[in-house]
Design a protein around this motif. Structure first.
Motif, PDB file in Angstrom:
ATOM      1  N   ASN A   1       0.837  -1.197   0.000  1.00 31.50           N
ATOM      2  CA  ASN A   1       0.000   0.000   0.000  1.00 31.50           C
ATOM      3  C   ASN A   1       0.877   1.254   0.000  1.00 31.50           C
ATOM      4  OD1 ASN A   1      -2.013   1.884   0.214  1.00 31.50           O
ATOM      5  ND2 ASN A   1      -2.569   1.387   2.325  1.00 31.50           N
ATOM      6  N   ALA A   2       0.860   1.991  -1.136  1.00 29.69           N
ATOM      7  CA  ALA A   2       1.586   3.260  -1.214  1.00 29.69           C
ATOM      8  C   ALA A   2       0.624   4.435  -1.285  1.00 29.69           C
ATOM      9  CB  ALA A   2       2.494   3.259  -2.439  1.00 29.69           C
ATOM     10  N   SER A   3      -0.655   4.173  -1.025  1.00 34.47           N
ATOM     11  CA  SER A   3      -1.666   5.227  -1.104  1.00 34.47           C
ATOM     12  C   SER A   3      -1.923   5.816   0.280  1.00 34.47           C
ATOM     13  CB  SER A   3      -2.971   4.661  -1.661  1.00 34.47           C
ATOM     14  OG  SER A   3      -3.647   3.912  -0.668  1.00 34.47           O
ATOM     15  N   GLN A   4      -2.829   6.769   0.325  1.00 36.71           N
ATOM     16  CA  GLN A   4      -3.208   7.385   1.598  1.00 36.71           C
ATOM     17  C   GLN A   4      -4.409   6.690   2.231  1.00 36.71           C
ATOM     18  OE1 GLN A   4      -3.249  11.778   1.474  1.00 36.71           O
ATOM     19  NE2 GLN A   4      -2.359  11.668  -0.571  1.00 36.71           N
ATOM     20  N   ARG A   5      -4.854   5.581   1.625  1.00 40.62           N
ATOM     21  CA  ARG A   5      -6.028   4.866   2.129  1.00 40.62           C
ATOM     22  C   ARG A   5      -5.601   3.753   3.086  1.00 40.62           C
ATOM     23  NH1 ARG A   5      -8.883   3.832  -3.620  1.00 40.62           N
ATOM     24  NH2 ARG A   5      -6.798   4.379  -4.392  1.00 40.62           N
ATOM     25  N   THR A   6      -5.966   3.876   4.318  1.00 40.25           N
ATOM     26  CA  THR A   6      -5.593   2.889   5.326  1.00 40.25           C
ATOM     27  C   THR A   6      -6.271   1.551   5.044  1.00 40.25           C
ATOM     28  OG1 THR A   6      -5.368   4.635   6.980  1.00 40.25           O
ATOM     29  CG2 THR A   6      -5.593   2.372   7.792  1.00 40.25           C
ATOM     30  N   GLY A   7      -5.486   0.472   5.126  1.00 41.25           N
ATOM     31  CA  GLY A   7      -6.039  -0.870   4.964  1.00 41.25           C
ATOM     32  C   GLY A   7      -6.260  -1.291   3.529  1.00 41.25           C
ATOM     33  N   LEU A   8      -5.790  -0.495   2.556  1.00 35.36           N
ATOM     34  CA  LEU A   8      -6.049  -0.825   1.153  1.00 35.36           C
ATOM     35  C   LEU A   8      -5.372  -2.117   0.737  1.00 35.36           C
ATOM     36  CD1 LEU A   8      -7.336   0.022  -1.519  1.00 35.36           C
ATOM     37  CD2 LEU A   8      -5.240   1.302  -2.042  1.00 35.36           C
ATOM     38  N   ALA A   9      -4.138  -2.345   1.188  1.00 36.84           N
ATOM     39  CA  ALA A   9      -3.428  -3.561   0.790  1.00 36.84           C
ATOM     40  C   ALA A   9      -4.167  -4.806   1.261  1.00 36.84           C
ATOM     41  CB  ALA A   9      -2.001  -3.540   1.341  1.00 36.84           C
ATOM     42  N   GLN A  10      -4.661  -4.794   2.508  1.00 35.89           N
ATOM     43  CA  GLN A  10      -5.397  -5.958   3.021  1.00 35.89           C
ATOM     44  C   GLN A  10      -6.688  -6.196   2.236  1.00 35.89           C
ATOM     45  OE1 GLN A  10      -4.074  -3.558   4.808  1.00 35.89           O
ATOM     46  NE2 GLN A  10      -2.677  -4.495   6.305  1.00 35.89           N
ATOM     47  N   ASP A  11      -7.376  -5.100   1.892  1.00 35.07           N
ATOM     48  CA  ASP A  11      -8.624  -5.228   1.141  1.00 35.07           C
ATOM     49  C   ASP A  11      -8.373  -5.800  -0.250  1.00 35.07           C
ATOM     50  OD1 ASP A  11     -11.499  -4.618   0.518  1.00 35.07           O
ATOM     51  OD2 ASP A  11     -10.566  -3.210  -0.884  1.00 35.07           O
ATOM     52  N   VAL A  12      -7.358  -5.277  -0.942  1.00 30.92           N
ATOM     53  CA  VAL A  12      -7.068  -5.754  -2.293  1.00 30.92           C
ATOM     54  C   VAL A  12      -6.561  -7.188  -2.261  1.00 30.92           C
ATOM     55  CG1 VAL A  12      -5.522  -5.425  -4.268  1.00 30.92           C
ATOM     56  CG2 VAL A  12      -6.697  -3.457  -3.244  1.00 30.92           C
ATOM     57  N   ALA A  13      -5.749  -7.517  -1.269  1.00 30.16           N
ATOM     58  CA  ALA A  13      -5.269  -8.896  -1.155  1.00 30.16           C
ATOM     59  C   ALA A  13      -6.434  -9.865  -1.003  1.00 30.16           C
ATOM     60  CB  ALA A  13      -4.304  -9.016   0.023  1.00 30.16           C
ATOM     61  N   ALA A  14      -7.419  -9.505  -0.184  1.00 19.53           N
ATOM     62  CA  ALA A  14      -8.584 -10.365  -0.003  1.00 19.53           C
ATOM     63  C   ALA A  14      -9.365 -10.527  -1.312  1.00 19.53           C
ATOM     64  CB  ALA A  14      -9.488  -9.790   1.088  1.00 19.53           C
TER      65      ALA A  14
ATOM     66  N   LEU B   1       2.508  -5.861  -6.442  1.00 18.56           N
ATOM     67  CA  LEU B   1       1.470  -4.914  -6.809  1.00 18.56           C
ATOM     68  C   LEU B   1       1.543  -3.773  -5.805  1.00 18.56           C
ATOM     69  CD1 LEU B   1      -1.044  -3.928  -8.324  1.00 18.56           C
ATOM     70  CD2 LEU B   1      -2.420  -5.396  -6.822  1.00 18.56           C
ATOM     71  N   VAL B   2       1.972  -2.598  -6.272  1.00 16.89           N
ATOM     72  CA  VAL B   2       2.134  -1.429  -5.402  1.00 16.89           C
ATOM     73  C   VAL B   2       0.955  -0.496  -5.662  1.00 16.89           C
ATOM     74  CG1 VAL B   2       3.637   0.456  -4.685  1.00 16.89           C
ATOM     75  CG2 VAL B   2       4.637  -1.689  -5.543  1.00 16.89           C
ATOM     76  N   LEU B   3       0.092  -0.336  -4.666  1.00 22.36           N
ATOM     77  CA  LEU B   3      -1.158   0.402  -4.823  1.00 22.36           C
ATOM     78  C   LEU B   3      -0.945   1.880  -4.501  1.00 22.36           C
ATOM     79  CD1 LEU B   3      -3.288  -2.243  -2.934  1.00 22.36           C
ATOM     80  CD2 LEU B   3      -3.355  -1.837  -5.410  1.00 22.36           C
TER      81      LEU B   3
END
Length: 433
Positions: free
Chosen positions: A331-344, A402-404
């Motif tokens: 997660n390289a964005s300002q959205r907290t928890g985005l990496a976990q959400d996209v991984a799911a 995958l770098v978000l």
């Protein structure tokens, strides 16, 4: 008398449209790169570019298509060049895209660059030179059309009637045109149709995008040359203003531009759509690589009037199934928890997930970083995450991340089991003939 007046007004309007076209020097029929010149006598090769200028002041060629009509008047062929085709670009005179004029300086040659840099660096003459060097074909007409201009043309004509092979549902832009078949595009819909690159059902490559752009262009020119438009000086003048700021051409008037657009759209005789043969996978620079033997055979057939050879399969290898791909999600964005959400969500479409973490630094772009040994897997991730840009790292091994960034649009889609380089899905049944 009324008929004479109507003919005079219509002819005057048509001449007015011809006068709006911005003519520049592009053609070089005496080039030493032209091969089999005697066999090519009487053939026509019109090079048509769709150029997107909305992403900055340095426009690139979004689509590059050559409409080839043989000397005997047989069925034309549409030859498409992938915008990321790797070339060695020759030195060219500089080009100012804003002024649509050449500069008094030379742009140096560049090796291992992409074909779309030819237009942005050296303008029409440079891209004509590159295409002639690649193919040996003599380019007899040239036109570059700004894609935002097609939307303006739709507005000037009060909408464009277009026939679409399939609904235009794009992974980045969303639903642009919800139905297939005959539709009328307003300016907003036309803008989306000519930019939609991640459309469900398009398959591999840009053939679907190129086809849609040419359908919109042909509809715009066809509408502009209709009797009702030519007899309406106000409507014809409005379209002419858009035409004058949207099209750069050499060796063509409006009628010839319409004929080329109709050829590219496939109207009239059956028109094969052939993509320049490239390897199934991009190289370590992320560029498409020409398959020299197959390309040489194709170009020679077009030059000499021989039957176009059947395309050889790019590779017998299939794109890896998502269940065999393991990707790290950062997660390289300002959205907290985005990496976990996209991984799911990636797990839900059967991808394997490695590490899930925050990136070392924030970023705007969403990218897929991969080493050469994982390029096939990177293509699979790119199909599932259409807003991501692929960035190869030639110095690494075993890397697939995958770098978000902030640009991530939320789209995650399942990957159909299509072989690499295989045929694209056909059009929706009953949509367009």
């Amino acid at each position: 008398m009324a008929v004479f007046v109507a003919m005079t007004v219509g002819w005057s309007s048509k001449l007015g449209l011809d006068g709006r076209l911005h003519q520049v020097a592009a053609l070089d029929p005496e080039s030493g790169a032209v091969l089999d010149a005697d066999a090519q006598a009487g053939a026509h090769n019109v090079l048509l570019l769709g150029v997107d200028t909305t992403t900055g002041t340095d426009p690139g060629s979004d689509t590059i298509v050559l409409a080839h009509t043989p000397a005997d008047g047989g069925a034309p062929t549409r030859l498409s060049f992938p915008r990321n085709l790797e070339i060695n670009r020759p030195p060219c005179q500089g080009w100012d895209p804003a002024a649509r004029a050449y500069l008094d300086r030379t742009v140096p040659a560049e090796t291992r660059t992409t074909i779309d840099t030819a237009y942005r660096s050296g303008g029409p003459a440079c891209v004509v030179r590159v295409v002639q060097q690649l193919t040996g074909l003599s380019v007899s007409g040239f036109a570059a059309v700004q894609l935002d201009g097609l939307a303006d043309m739709a507005g000037a004509l009060g909408g464009l009637p277009v026939c679409l092979d399939r609904p235009v549902v794009d992974g980045v832009l969303g639903t642009v045109a919800p139905t297939a078949g005959a539709v009328t595009l307003d300016a907003g819909a036309a803008a989306g149709v000519v930019r939609a690159r991640h459309v469900q059902g398009d398959g591999v490559g840009d053939e679907g995008l190129v086809d849609r752009q040419q359908r919109v262009l042909a509809a715009a020119l066809d509408g502009a040359l209709s009797t009702s438009t030519l007899l309406n000086p106000f409507g014809s003048n409005a379209f002419g203003q858009v035409l004058g700021t949207s099209v750069v051409t050499d060796g063509m008037d409006v009628d010839q531009l319409l004929a080329a657009a109709l050829t590219l759209r496939g109207i009239g005789p059956e028109t094969p759509f052939v993509t320049v043969p490239t390897a199934a996978e991009t190289n370590t620079r992320g560029n498409a690589v020409l398959r020299d033997r197959e390309a040489s055979a194709l170009f020679k057939a077009l030059r000499t009037g021989a039957p176009v050879p059947e395309p050889a399969p790019a590779s017998t290898a299939a794109v890896p199934a998502p269940s065999t791909i393991t990707v790290d999600v950062l997660n390289a964005s300002q959205r907290t928890g985005l990496a976990q959400d996209v991984a799911a969500r990636l797990r839900a479409v059967t991808f394997g997930i490695g590490s899930v973490a925050n990136a070392a630094r924030p970023a705007t772009d969403t990218v897929i970083r991969f080493s050469p040994d994982r390029s096939a897997e990177a293509q699979g991730v790119a199909s599932a995450v259409p807003s991501a840009r692929s960035v190869p790292d030639a110095t690494a091994s075993g890397v697939l991340q995958l770098v978000l960034g902030d640009s991530f649009d939320g789209t995650i889609r399942a990957i159909p089991p299509t072989p690499a380089g295989g045929p694209a899905p056909g059009p929706v049944s009953g949509a367009c003939s």
